[in-house]
Design a protein around this motif. Structure first.
Motif, PDB file in Angstrom:
ATOM      1  N   ARG A 105       0.838  -1.191   0.000  1.00 34.23           N
ATOM      2  CA  ARG A 105       0.000   0.000   0.000  1.00 34.23           C
ATOM      3  C   ARG A 105       0.880   1.251   0.000  1.00 34.23           C
ATOM      4  O   ARG A 105       1.873   1.308   0.713  1.00 34.23           O
ATOM      5  N   VAL A 106       0.478   2.233  -0.770  1.00 32.30           N
ATOM      6  CA  VAL A 106       1.217   3.493  -0.839  1.00 32.30           C
ATOM      7  C   VAL A 106       0.357   4.586  -0.212  1.00 32.30           C
ATOM      8  O   VAL A 106      -0.757   4.828  -0.684  1.00 32.30           O
ATOM      9  N   PRO A 107       0.823   5.242   0.838  1.00 31.71           N
ATOM     10  CA  PRO A 107       0.021   6.306   1.467  1.00 31.71           C
ATOM     11  C   PRO A 107      -0.335   7.409   0.472  1.00 31.71           C
ATOM     12  O   PRO A 107       0.441   7.724  -0.430  1.00 31.71           O
ATOM     13  N   ARG A 108      -1.508   7.972   0.657  1.00 29.04           N
ATOM     14  CA  ARG A 108      -1.963   9.027  -0.250  1.00 29.04           C
ATOM     15  C   ARG A 108      -1.007  10.222  -0.246  1.00 29.04           C
ATOM     16  O   ARG A 108      -0.779  10.842  -1.271  1.00 29.04           O
ATOM     17  N   SER A 109      -0.454  10.528   0.906  1.00 37.67           N
ATOM     18  CA  SER A 109       0.482  11.651   0.989  1.00 37.67           C
ATOM     19  C   SER A 109       1.721  11.397   0.131  1.00 37.67           C
ATOM     20  O   SER A 109       2.260  12.322  -0.483  1.00 37.67           O
ATOM     21  N   LEU A 110       2.161  10.136   0.080  1.00 36.57           N
ATOM     22  CA  LEU A 110       3.330   9.799  -0.726  1.00 36.57           C
ATOM     23  C   LEU A 110       2.993   9.880  -2.215  1.00 36.57           C
ATOM     24  O   LEU A 110       3.814  10.355  -3.021  1.00 36.57           O
ATOM     25  N   MET A 111       1.801   9.449  -2.581  1.00 32.50           N
ATOM     26  CA  MET A 111       1.379   9.564  -3.976  1.00 32.50           C
ATOM     27  C   MET A 111       1.293  11.026  -4.399  1.00 32.50           C
ATOM     28  O   MET A 111       1.670  11.394  -5.511  1.00 32.50           O
ATOM     29  N   LYS A 112       0.795  11.858  -3.479  1.00 32.96           N
ATOM     30  CA  LYS A 112       0.727  13.287  -3.771  1.00 32.96           C
ATOM     31  C   LYS A 112       2.133  13.857  -3.963  1.00 32.96           C
ATOM     32  O   LYS A 112       2.374  14.688  -4.849  1.00 32.96           O
ATOM     33  N   GLY A 113       3.066  13.405  -3.131  1.00 34.33           N
ATOM     34  CA  GLY A 113       4.445  13.861  -3.263  1.00 34.33           C
ATOM     35  C   GLY A 113       5.048  13.473  -4.597  1.00 34.33           C
ATOM     36  O   GLY A 113       5.785  14.257  -5.217  1.00 34.33           O
ATOM     37  N   VAL A 114       4.744  12.265  -5.073  1.00 35.46           N
ATOM     38  CA  VAL A 114       5.228  11.823  -6.374  1.00 35.46           C
ATOM     39  C   VAL A 114       4.656  12.705  -7.475  1.00 35.46           C
ATOM     40  O   VAL A 114       5.361  13.101  -8.411  1.00 35.46           O
ATOM     41  N   GLY A 115       3.360  13.021  -7.374  1.00 32.75           N
ATOM     42  CA  GLY A 115       2.733  13.892  -8.366  1.00 32.75           C
ATOM     43  C   GLY A 115       3.379  15.264  -8.405  1.00 32.75           C
ATOM     44  O   GLY A 115       3.618  15.822  -9.486  1.00 32.75           O
ATOM     45  N   ILE A 116       3.677  15.817  -7.232  1.00 34.50           N
ATOM     46  CA  ILE A 116       4.335  17.131  -7.176  1.00 34.50           C
ATOM     47  C   ILE A 116       5.729  17.058  -7.788  1.00 34.50           C
ATOM     48  O   ILE A 116       6.151  17.980  -8.505  1.00 34.50           O
ATOM     49  N   LEU A 117       6.434  15.979  -7.528  1.00 33.81           N
ATOM     50  CA  LEU A 117       7.782  15.813  -8.068  1.00 33.81           C
ATOM     51  C   LEU A 117       7.768  15.785  -9.598  1.00 33.81           C
ATOM     52  O   LEU A 117       8.569  16.464 -10.261  1.00 33.81           O
ATOM     53  N   VAL A 118       6.854  15.022 -10.178  1.00 31.81           N
ATOM     54  CA  VAL A 118       6.756  14.931 -11.637  1.00 31.81           C
ATOM     55  C   VAL A 118       6.333  16.271 -12.230  1.00 31.81           C
ATOM     56  O   VAL A 118       6.875  16.723 -13.243  1.00 31.81           O
ATOM     57  N   ALA A 119       5.369  16.930 -11.581  1.00 33.29           N
ATOM     58  CA  ALA A 119       4.914  18.239 -12.068  1.00 33.29           C
ATOM     59  C   ALA A 119       6.050  19.258 -12.015  1.00 33.29           C
ATOM     60  O   ALA A 119       6.220  20.065 -12.940  1.00 33.29           O
ATOM     61  N   ALA A 120       6.843  19.232 -10.947  1.00 36.46           N
ATOM     62  CA  ALA A 120       7.960  20.167 -10.810  1.00 36.46           C
ATOM     63  C   ALA A 120       8.996  19.940 -11.909  1.00 36.46           C
ATOM     64  O   ALA A 120       9.552  20.898 -12.465  1.00 36.46           O
ATOM     65  N   TYR A 121       9.240  18.667 -12.230  1.00 32.79           N
ATOM     66  CA  TYR A 121      10.194  18.376 -13.298  1.00 32.79           C
ATOM     67  C   TYR A 121       9.684  18.899 -14.637  1.00 32.79           C
ATOM     68  O   TYR A 121      10.452  19.464 -15.435  1.00 32.79           O
ATOM     69  N   CYS A 122       8.410  18.733 -14.899  1.00 32.52           N
ATOM     70  CA  CYS A 122       7.836  19.220 -16.152  1.00 32.52           C
ATOM     71  C   CYS A 122       7.943  20.744 -16.241  1.00 32.52           C
ATOM     72  O   CYS A 122       8.322  21.288 -17.287  1.00 32.52           O
ATOM     73  N   VAL A 123       7.614  21.439 -15.159  1.00 32.74           N
ATOM     74  CA  VAL A 123       7.696  22.906 -15.161  1.00 32.74           C
ATOM     75  C   VAL A 123       9.139  23.356 -15.396  1.00 32.74           C
ATOM     76  O   VAL A 123       9.395  24.281 -16.182  1.00 32.74           O
ATOM     77  N   PHE A 124      10.077  22.716 -14.725  1.00 36.59           N
ATOM     78  CA  PHE A 124      11.489  23.044 -14.913  1.00 36.59           C
ATOM     79  C   PHE A 124      11.897  22.845 -16.373  1.00 36.59           C
ATOM     80  O   PHE A 124      12.562  23.697 -16.973  1.00 36.59           O
ATOM     81  N   SER A 125      11.485  21.721 -16.958  1.00 35.68           N
ATOM     82  CA  SER A 125      11.838  21.419 -18.347  1.00 35.68           C
ATOM     83  C   SER A 125      11.230  22.418 -19.319  1.00 35.68           C
ATOM     84  O   SER A 125      11.831  22.758 -20.336  1.00 35.68           O
ATOM     85  N   LEU A 126      10.044  22.888 -19.009  1.00 39.51           N
ATOM     86  CA  LEU A 126       9.324  23.792 -19.910  1.00 39.51           C
ATOM     87  C   LEU A 126       9.885  25.210 -19.888  1.00 39.51           C
ATOM     88  O   LEU A 126       9.802  25.933 -20.883  1.00 39.51           O
TER      89      LEU A 126
END
Length: 246
Positions: A105-126
């Motif tokens: 099981r993956v805690p919801r807070s950890l999933m949210k953290g993963v989403g923020i990490l991916v979004a941050a990488y996309c913004v940086f790349s853009l």
């Protein structure tokens, strides 16, 4: 000196005559164990590299695939690629939990953290291109004119190829006039109907050929078109396919 002190010990010769002592197989045992250790270590390193590369590949290739095969718009395709990457990383976390005795099981807070990490990488790349990765300041300033998926693809390459240099991004008909050339209306360096530039040139001149081929292979694997221009202005032309006319 007594006669007993002059006695010669023939026990080793007896062992040799009867074939006793370490066998060739026993002598090779440690060497086989060493080879087995390095072989297993190599497999683990290869697996870890694959797992580290796969999220970046999923982000870029998934975005190109959704756009080219399903007609997604540029931003929605990039969003789909990002969502696929988040899902993949959550699977990594669930598998890690199972591997170390958890319930997967993956805690919801950890999933949210993963989403923020991916979004941050996309913004940086853009938004960001280092001055060291642009031939001129003008090229750097026009980086955001590139299609968003192309920007993410280029930025992902530059994570590994820190010496990569963009030699051309967007152009205008006035640029061709300044060069004394007729404007090439079909050039993907010109802004397209959606306002974005669909092509970028990457320096190949003065770089090892194996590296140029690796860059070419990377862009092909993630779904872009490439064309090598040789000569005094040797460079790799990388482009995103135009969407079908509506």
């Amino acid at each position: 000196m007594t006669p007993d002190s002059l006695r010669i010990d023939y026990s080793d010769l007896g062992a040799l005559s009867t074939g006793e002592g370490p066998s060739p197989g026993q002598a090779e045992g440690p060497a086989k164990e060493k080879r087995g250790f390095f072989s297993q270590l190599s497999r683990w390193i290869a697996l870890l590299l694959f797992l580290a590369i796969l999220p970046f590949f999923t982000l870029v290739r998934g975005s190109v695939f959704l756009r080219d095969e399903y007609g997604f718009g540029g931003w929605s395709a990039l969003g789909g690629g990002a969502l696929s990457t988040v899902l993949l990383l959550v699977i990594y976390l669930a598998a890690g939990s199972l591997r170390f005795g958890g319930k997967g099981r993956v805690p919801r807070s950890l999933m949210k953290g993963v989403g923020i990490l991916v979004a941050a990488y996309c913004v940086f790349s853009l938004l960001y291109l280092s001055a060291g990765n642009a031939k001129t300041e003008e090229i750097r300033s026009t980086y955001t004119s590139l299609h968003p998926i192309l920007r993410v693809g280029v930025s992902t390459l530059l994570l590994v190829d820190r010496d990569g240099v963009l030699t051309a991004t967007g152009r205008t008909p006035e640029d061709y006039a300044a060069w004394g050339l007729p404007a090439n209306e079909a050039s993907l360096h010109l802004p397209q109907p959606d306002g974005y530039v669909y092509a970028v040139d990457i320096r190949t001149l003065g770089r090892p050929e194996w590296r140029n081929r690796a860059v070419d292979l990377y862009f092909r694997l993630v779904g872009f078109s490439t064309l090598r221009h040789t000569g005094t202005a040797d460079h790799l032309h990388v482009s995103l396919r135009l969407p079908p006319a509506t």
